[in-house]
Design an enzyme around this catalytic site. Sequence first.
Site, PDB file in Angstrom:
ATOM      1  N   HIS A  76      23.873 -21.981  -3.008  1.00 32.90           N
ATOM      2  CA  HIS A  76      24.125 -20.570  -4.119  1.00 32.90           C
ATOM      3  C   HIS A  76      24.015 -20.820  -5.329  1.00 32.90           C
ATOM      4  CE1 HIS A  76      23.831 -16.224  -3.891  1.00 32.90           C
ATOM      5  NE2 HIS A  76      25.361 -16.302  -4.281  1.00 32.90           N
TER       6      HIS A  76
ATOM      7  N   CYS B  13      18.926 -16.014  -5.366  1.00 30.97           N
ATOM      8  CA  CYS B  13      20.006 -16.395  -5.780  1.00 30.97           C
ATOM      9  C   CYS B  13      19.722 -17.269  -7.713  1.00 30.97           C
ATOM     10  CB  CYS B  13      21.051 -17.274  -5.344  1.00 30.97           C
ATOM     11  SG  CYS B  13      20.410 -18.938  -4.811  1.00 30.97           S
TER      12      CYS B  13
ATOM     13  N   ASP C 252      28.558 -12.457  -9.293  1.00 29.42           N
ATOM     14  CA  ASP C 252      27.348 -13.400  -8.652  1.00 29.42           C
ATOM     15  C   ASP C 252      26.604 -11.433  -8.572  1.00 29.42           C
ATOM     16  OD1 ASP C 252      25.740 -14.234  -6.525  1.00 29.42           O
ATOM     17  OD2 ASP C 252      26.359 -14.598  -5.438  1.00 29.42           O
TER      18      ASP C 252
END
Length: 664
Positions: A451, A407, A467
């Site tokens: 994250h 991420c 995202d």
Amino acid sequence: MSTVQPIPRIALTWLLVAQVLVILPHLFHLPPWIIGLWLVCAGWRIQVFRMRARYPSGLAKVLMMLGAGAGVLLSRGSLIGLDAGVVLLVAAFILKLVEMRTRRDALVLIFLGFFTVVTAYLFDDGMLAALYSLLPVTALLASLIGLQQSAFAARPLATLRLAATLLAQALPLMLLLFLFFPRMGPLWSLPLPSDKGVTGLSDSMAPADIAELSQSAELAFRASFEGAPPPRRELYWRALTLERFDGRRWSQSEASQFNAPAQWEKRGEPLSYSVVMQPSERPWLFTLDVGETSLEDTRQMIDYHLQRRHPVDRSLLYRVTSWPEAVRDPVLDERVRRRTLQLPEQGDPRSRAWAAELKARHPATEDLVQALLQHFNREPFVYTLKPPPGGANSVDEFLFDSRRGFCAHYAGAMTFVLRSAGVPARIVAGYQGGEINPAGNYVAVRQFDAHAWVEYWTPEKGWSSVDPTFQVAPNRIEQGLEEAVAGEQSFLENSPFSPLRYRQVSWVNQLRLAWDQLNYGWQRWVLGYQGEVQMQVLQRWFGALDGRTFALLLVGGGGVLVGLVALFMFKPWRRERDPQLRLFQGFERALGRQGVRRGKGEGPRDYAARAARALPAQAGLIEEFARRYEALRYAGEPLPPAELAQALKALRRALPWRLTRVER
């Protein structure tokens, strides 16, 4: 001229046991030399008791004290702070043992032990720690009882049983004080060590930081919703935003910590939930966007994260209301625009050129964002916790060479490209998802759920979240990290005994979830029973409360409870109304505690004679009481009843306080 009262063997035995039990939970944060210090002092004290060694001289005590101080200074680097303060306290608790001569010294050691038990909660306030603390408290009470005995041959188990009884009798009063006594802040403050390792998000981020968190199963927080929790893919827990980039690391800007009024509009249905957060030593809280809370000393900052005035150094319960559809900053402040477009003057030339190319093909911001997401989705990018190390141009190497990362790589690369194309963007660091516990209907979020995602700004619409990791590994968002890295077997690879690695084993997983639910209940209803929560519970029970009513409830409830305990202990309804018989019954109880019980039909004179033979040290006082009782009860002599009471009182003082077997 004062006489020195020796310390009975039973008291010394329980003091040694209590010291072991008190020190044991501190071993995880004590230097190793503390164990050696206790072994030396305990062995020395036992030899003193056996008359094979002498008490330390004044010079020896000074040297031992200086040595302990030097040990703390060398092992902790300071004599000030939480760690150093606790080590000093434990060292004093140990050293006091070897210089203990009288019962007064033993009392000081016992009270010091009670205080040391409390300091363990500074490091662990969980349910197991609370249950364990009952053991050293019981041992300290047993040593306190042992001090009242003059004979060395007392039975340890009987003393322990009495200590447990006293502790059980104190529980109702403790519960009353817990429910009604107002919560106050600490009367002192110990500075935390600056180099203390903390597991969790920091105010800056490099890919390696998130990778390290991904290997930790430590709990970050738990959240309970009013109603069913949202789907996992919607659980994006904001902690802070990262706006500054130096070519290698993203970090929080100083301006984002200002309490400037944020411009946002509430839209859609709100979400209400409560969070129990673990200590993080960081000031920010975790919420879904956009969150508001009434927690004291907590403010919403200009980048929409919630921040406390002081770091969260203990478990914290707070309630939040979030508006996921809220519009944030439809008009962007020029200073925020400059911060969210900042890039290093040089570095990553291929990414900058690609951003210019994308901007030329997709002048509209939404089209540009979709083009980036499609690029991540269609190109052979791989989600992995074991990416190759980056070089000087880390973004270029990730986007065009390795295409392997997690991420932090995807969020950092997308933010860099958006800024290069003139779109204000920033990274949001926090947690995504969490494990829903079906038994308690709450979400448990752990460090491996850490994250990072992206926020970009468009006119009128304001900040929007996106995202890029979802385009590469949708199972990371919808199912969790374990599923996303199942192929490379890197999930918690450094924790082979973690029960989270064996969730596929049904009975192991059920036990783990049940234990987690117990701990959550403890944190929410015991540790979280503070200020606002306490007032809400009491108002639900008693209606509106002011200070006067609250005080009356506390004093009145305490008085009633103490009265009930007194009635249970003394049982006045069973007491003899005849004052002479009541005193003789007291005489029987005093001797009965020494194992000399009166037989059926046994007269006072015979009973006293038998008791005098069994207790020769107190024979004179026993016979004196019996003589006075017979003279007052049967001979009708004009003896004042007060003299009989004084004779019983003198006998009670002379008898040792110990429980023995009933004489057969």
